[in-house]
Design a protein around this motif. Structure first.
Motif, PDB file in Angstrom:
ATOM      1  N   ARG A  24      62.958  53.160  57.872  1.00 38.73           N
ATOM      2  CA  ARG A  24      62.740  54.581  57.777  1.00 38.73           C
ATOM      3  C   ARG A  24      61.084  54.933  58.007  1.00 38.73           C
ATOM      4  NH1 ARG A  24      65.064  59.291  55.722  1.00 38.73           N
ATOM      5  NH2 ARG A  24      67.190  58.192  56.351  1.00 38.73           N
ATOM      6  N   ALA A  25      60.397  53.828  57.548  1.00 39.54           N
ATOM      7  CA  ALA A  25      58.977  54.030  57.765  1.00 39.54           C
ATOM      8  C   ALA A  25      58.483  53.654  59.171  1.00 39.54           C
ATOM      9  CB  ALA A  25      58.168  53.034  56.803  1.00 39.54           C
ATOM     10  N   GLU A  26      59.357  52.890  59.751  1.00 37.33           N
ATOM     11  CA  GLU A  26      59.288  52.624  61.124  1.00 37.33           C
ATOM     12  C   GLU A  26      59.294  54.134  61.983  1.00 37.33           C
ATOM     13  OE1 GLU A  26      60.539  48.207  62.194  1.00 37.33           O
ATOM     14  OE2 GLU A  26      61.359  49.631  63.182  1.00 37.33           O
ATOM     15  N   ASP A  27      60.542  54.769  61.556  1.00 39.03           N
ATOM     16  CA  ASP A  27      60.535  56.018  62.295  1.00 39.03           C
ATOM     17  C   ASP A  27      59.430  56.985  61.961  1.00 39.03           C
ATOM     18  OD1 ASP A  27      63.051  54.966  62.836  1.00 39.03           O
ATOM     19  OD2 ASP A  27      64.188  56.059  61.201  1.00 39.03           O
ATOM     20  N   MET A  28      58.883  56.868  60.815  1.00 38.67           N
ATOM     21  CA  MET A  28      57.868  57.900  60.511  1.00 38.67           C
ATOM     22  C   MET A  28      56.654  57.488  61.133  1.00 38.67           C
ATOM     23  SD  MET A  28      59.357  60.163  58.410  1.00 38.67           S
ATOM     24  CE  MET A  28      60.868  60.135  58.114  1.00 38.67           C
ATOM     25  N   LYS A  29      56.496  56.268  61.430  1.00 37.18           N
ATOM     26  CA  LYS A  29      55.210  55.924  62.011  1.00 37.18           C
ATOM     27  C   LYS A  29      55.277  56.271  63.473  1.00 37.18           C
ATOM     28  CE  LYS A  29      51.749  52.285  62.667  1.00 37.18           C
ATOM     29  NZ  LYS A  29      51.240  50.952  62.162  1.00 37.18           N
ATOM     30  N   ALA A  30      56.460  56.223  64.196  1.00 41.16           N
ATOM     31  CA  ALA A  30      56.570  56.522  65.594  1.00 41.16           C
ATOM     32  C   ALA A  30      56.220  58.234  65.321  1.00 41.16           C
ATOM     33  CB  ALA A  30      58.159  56.505  66.022  1.00 41.16           C
ATOM     34  N   LEU A  31      56.633  58.962  64.463  1.00 47.92           N
ATOM     35  CA  LEU A  31      56.531  60.515  64.551  1.00 47.92           C
ATOM     36  C   LEU A  31      54.886  60.429  64.432  1.00 47.92           C
ATOM     37  CD1 LEU A  31      58.812  62.107  61.856  1.00 47.92           C
ATOM     38  CD2 LEU A  31      58.854  62.205  64.443  1.00 47.92           C
ATOM     39  N   LEU A  32      54.157  59.952  63.550  1.00 44.88           N
ATOM     40  CA  LEU A  32      52.873  59.949  63.476  1.00 44.88           C
ATOM     41  C   LEU A  32      52.031  59.572  64.671  1.00 44.88           C
ATOM     42  CD1 LEU A  32      52.049  58.214  59.793  1.00 44.88           C
ATOM     43  CD2 LEU A  32      51.753  60.553  60.542  1.00 44.88           C
ATOM     44  N   LEU A  33      52.497  58.469  65.435  1.00 48.25           N
ATOM     45  CA  LEU A  33      51.797  58.096  66.427  1.00 48.25           C
ATOM     46  C   LEU A  33      51.943  59.007  67.641  1.00 48.25           C
ATOM     47  CD1 LEU A  33      52.204  54.244  66.520  1.00 48.25           C
ATOM     48  CD2 LEU A  33      50.378  55.453  65.656  1.00 48.25           C
ATOM     49  N   ALA A  34      52.988  59.669  67.789  1.00 46.58           N
ATOM     50  CA  ALA A  34      53.385  60.771  68.579  1.00 46.58           C
ATOM     51  C   ALA A  34      52.757  62.325  68.292  1.00 46.58           C
ATOM     52  CB  ALA A  34      54.783  61.012  68.750  1.00 46.58           C
ATOM     53  N   GLY A  35      51.524  62.111  67.065  1.00 49.18           N
ATOM     54  CA  GLY A  35      51.036  63.391  66.599  1.00 49.18           C
ATOM     55  C   GLY A  35      51.832  64.472  66.105  1.00 49.18           C
ATOM     56  N   ARG A  36      53.050  64.127  65.608  1.00 44.49           N
ATOM     57  CA  ARG A  36      54.103  65.043  65.051  1.00 44.49           C
ATOM     58  C   ARG A  36      53.831  65.134  63.725  1.00 44.49           C
ATOM     59  NH1 ARG A  36      59.675  63.375  67.602  1.00 44.49           N
ATOM     60  NH2 ARG A  36      60.351  65.177  65.980  1.00 44.49           N
ATOM     61  N   LYS A  37      52.931  66.192  63.010  1.00 49.24           N
ATOM     62  CA  LYS A  37      52.626  66.354  61.745  1.00 49.24           C
ATOM     63  C   LYS A  37      53.188  67.676  61.203  1.00 49.24           C
ATOM     64  CE  LYS A  37      48.317  63.923  62.820  1.00 49.24           C
ATOM     65  NZ  LYS A  37      47.161  64.091  63.032  1.00 49.24           N
ATOM     66  N   ALA A  38      54.134  68.133  61.864  1.00 51.55           N
ATOM     67  CA  ALA A  38      54.574  69.422  61.306  1.00 51.55           C
ATOM     68  C   ALA A  38      56.042  69.392  61.283  1.00 51.55           C
ATOM     69  CB  ALA A  38      54.065  70.680  62.069  1.00 51.55           C
ATOM     70  N   GLU A  39      56.944  68.365  60.794  1.00 49.40           N
ATOM     71  CA  GLU A  39      58.161  68.261  60.775  1.00 49.40           C
ATOM     72  C   GLU A  39      59.014  68.902  59.381  1.00 49.40           C
ATOM     73  OE1 GLU A  39      59.840  66.090  63.170  1.00 49.40           O
ATOM     74  OE2 GLU A  39      57.811  66.524  63.780  1.00 49.40           O
ATOM     75  N   LYS A  40      60.170  69.101  59.520  1.00 49.79           N
ATOM     76  CA  LYS A  40      60.753  69.926  58.585  1.00 49.79           C
ATOM     77  C   LYS A  40      61.597  69.176  57.525  1.00 49.79           C
ATOM     78  CE  LYS A  40      59.564  73.678  61.012  1.00 49.79           C
ATOM     79  NZ  LYS A  40      58.159  73.967  60.395  1.00 49.79           N
ATOM     80  N   LEU A  41      61.582  67.839  57.628  1.00 53.94           N
ATOM     81  CA  LEU A  41      62.467  67.034  56.810  1.00 53.94           C
ATOM     82  C   LEU A  41      62.658  67.298  55.201  1.00 53.94           C
ATOM     83  CD1 LEU A  41      62.306  63.208  58.064  1.00 53.94           C
ATOM     84  CD2 LEU A  41      64.291  64.748  58.059  1.00 53.94           C
ATOM     85  N   LEU A  42      61.455  67.763  54.768  1.00 54.16           N
ATOM     86  CA  LEU A  42      61.166  68.278  53.519  1.00 54.16           C
ATOM     87  C   LEU A  42      60.971  69.743  53.242  1.00 54.16           C
ATOM     88  CD1 LEU A  42      59.101  65.265  52.080  1.00 54.16           C
ATOM     89  CD2 LEU A  42      61.358  65.474  52.033  1.00 54.16           C
ATOM     90  N   SER A  43      61.541  70.382  54.314  1.00 51.60           N
ATOM     91  CA  SER A  43      61.193  71.950  54.143  1.00 51.60           C
ATOM     92  C   SER A  43      61.762  72.284  52.967  1.00 51.60           C
ATOM     93  CB  SER A  43      61.800  72.382  55.324  1.00 51.60           C
ATOM     94  OG  SER A  43      61.617  73.796  55.423  1.00 51.60           O
ATOM     95  N   GLY A  44      61.128  73.046  52.117  1.00 48.21           N
ATOM     96  CA  GLY A  44      61.859  73.886  50.933  1.00 48.21           C
ATOM     97  C   GLY A  44      61.800  72.869  49.679  1.00 48.21           C
ATOM     98  N   SER A  45      61.233  71.705  49.885  1.00 50.44           N
ATOM     99  CA  SER A  45      60.839  70.912  48.921  1.00 50.44           C
ATOM    100  C   SER A  45      59.454  71.086  48.328  1.00 50.44           C
ATOM    101  CB  SER A  45      61.066  69.365  49.253  1.00 50.44           C
ATOM    102  OG  SER A  45      62.443  69.228  49.584  1.00 50.44           O
ATOM    103  N   ALA A  46      59.169  70.555  47.174  1.00 51.79           N
ATOM    104  CA  ALA A  46      58.070  70.623  46.457  1.00 51.79           C
ATOM    105  C   ALA A  46      57.328  69.314  45.801  1.00 51.79           C
ATOM    106  CB  ALA A  46      57.715  71.581  45.232  1.00 51.79           C
ATOM    107  N   LEU A  47      56.373  68.785  46.124  1.00 50.64           N
ATOM    108  CA  LEU A  47      55.692  67.636  45.590  1.00 50.64           C
ATOM    109  C   LEU A  47      54.433  67.748  44.711  1.00 50.64           C
ATOM    110  CD1 LEU A  47      55.066  64.438  45.731  1.00 50.64           C
ATOM    111  CD2 LEU A  47      53.946  64.934  47.926  1.00 50.64           C
ATOM    112  N   ILE A  48      54.411  67.148  43.563  1.00 51.30           N
ATOM    113  CA  ILE A  48      53.282  67.039  42.686  1.00 51.30           C
ATOM    114  C   ILE A  48      52.849  65.891  42.697  1.00 51.30           C
ATOM    115  CG2 ILE A  48      52.669  67.640  40.235  1.00 51.30           C
ATOM    116  CD1 ILE A  48      53.471  70.282  41.420  1.00 51.30           C
TER     117      ILE A  48
END
Ligand code: CP
Length: 309
Positions: A24-48
């Motif tokens: 999964r981290a490989e998929d995430m790195k591909a997103l990052l390298l493509a400059g995609r920093k506004a994904e919705k996978l965690l939309s509606g979730s809250a992280l502390i």
């Protein structure tokens, strides 16, 4: 699919779960390298992020991981929270939980604090480093970096050098790498080598040369002065002279060997500046990979929560 609501350490995580996180981290790195920093996978979730110890890499990358995937994110640092007024860890956790949060990434000086918190909150707890116990996302990003470089973990020789006694990074790497079939060789002054570490699968070496000979990955560890009462070695300059990794030692390693360090680095103590900044160093890449791994962990825990809670 992860099998638990929390990620507390790699000791209790299976090889299959580790591979799933790395994939999964490989998929995430591909997103990052493509400059995609506004994904919705965690939309509606809250992280502390709940940090009782200092951090640059881990805290920032958890915060960015949450933000890049669309979560709401808030940092609570012990120094500016009601912990200073005497609130217990459990009460702090229950207070945060009452705000309908989904994830808590916690760093704490005491081993076991994340497990205690996890048992008392509904949120998924991620151990961001607990005392001398574990730092699972650091080991996962280390393994990700190794797999990225060599295309595999199985059969790699990994040399871990330095303050192993106080290192949660060393322990999480030992558990994770062992599950994926790597061999871990450790070298440290006798006073900085845990007595029972061989029983956990480590090869304890009598010399640095033995540890580095043929190694694919050479990982330096920081001297953790904040966890020592002193007297474990004569001085930092003597430590550096006898236990610091020098450039010429790399000749013994595999021809494609990489230099790793979890950071923060004490320049010139654990590794020479030329090793830190040289062609073989993947230390900055480890930081990038830390972001990808934390995005992966959050997204997989969200899937667990959706299916099981
Ligand atoms: N490697 C690591 O945990 O670094 P920080 O202390 O900066 O988070």
């Amino acid at each position: 699919m992860l099998k638990k609501k929390d990620l507390l350490g790699l000791y209790h995580v299976s090889a299959e779960e580790i591979v799933e996180i790395l994939n999964r981290a490989e998929d995430m790195k591909a997103l990052l390298l493509a400059g995609r920093k506004a994904e919705k996978l965690l939309s509606g979730s809250a992280l502390i992020t709940l940090f009782y110890e200092n951090s640059t890499r881990t805290r920032t990358s958890f915060e960015l991981a949450g933000k890049y995937l669309g979560a709401s994110e808030v940092n609570v640092s012990a120094s500016s929270s009601s912990v200073q007024k005497g609130e217990t860890l459990i009460d702090t956790g229950k207070t945060l939980d009452a705000m309908k949060i989904d994830f808590i990434a916690i760093r704490h000086p005491l081993a076991g604090a994340p497990a205690l918190l996890a048992a008392n909150v509904g949120a998924s707890v991620i151990n961001a480093g607990d005392g001398m116990n574990e730092h699972p996302t650091q080991a996962l990003l280390d393994m990700f970096s190794m797999r990225e470089k060599f295309g595999r973990i199985e059969g790699l020789k990994v040399a871990i050098l330095g303050d192993i006694k106080h290192s949660r990074v060393a322990k999480s790497n030992l558990f994770g790498l062992g599950k994926l079939g790597a061999e871990v060789y450790m070298y440290a002054p006798a006073t900085l080598m845990p007595k029972e570490i061989e029983k956990l699968g480590a090869h304890v070496c009598k010399s640095m040369e033995e540890a580095i000979e043929g190694a694919h990955c050479v990982m330096g560890l920081r001297i953790q002065l904040e966890r020592q009462k002193g007297g474990l070695f004569p001085s930092l300059s003597e430590y550096s002279r006898y236990y610091g990794v020098k450039d010429e030692m790399l000749r013994l390693a595999d021809k494609d060997a990489i230099i790793m360090h979890p950071g923060p680095v004490n320049r010139g103590t654990e590794l020479t500046p030329s090793l830190i900044d040289g062609d073989r160093s993947v230390i900055c890449e480890q930081v990038t990979n830390g972001l990808s791994v934390r995005m992966a962990v959050l997204s997989l825990l969200k899937e667990y929560r959706e299916k099981n809670l």
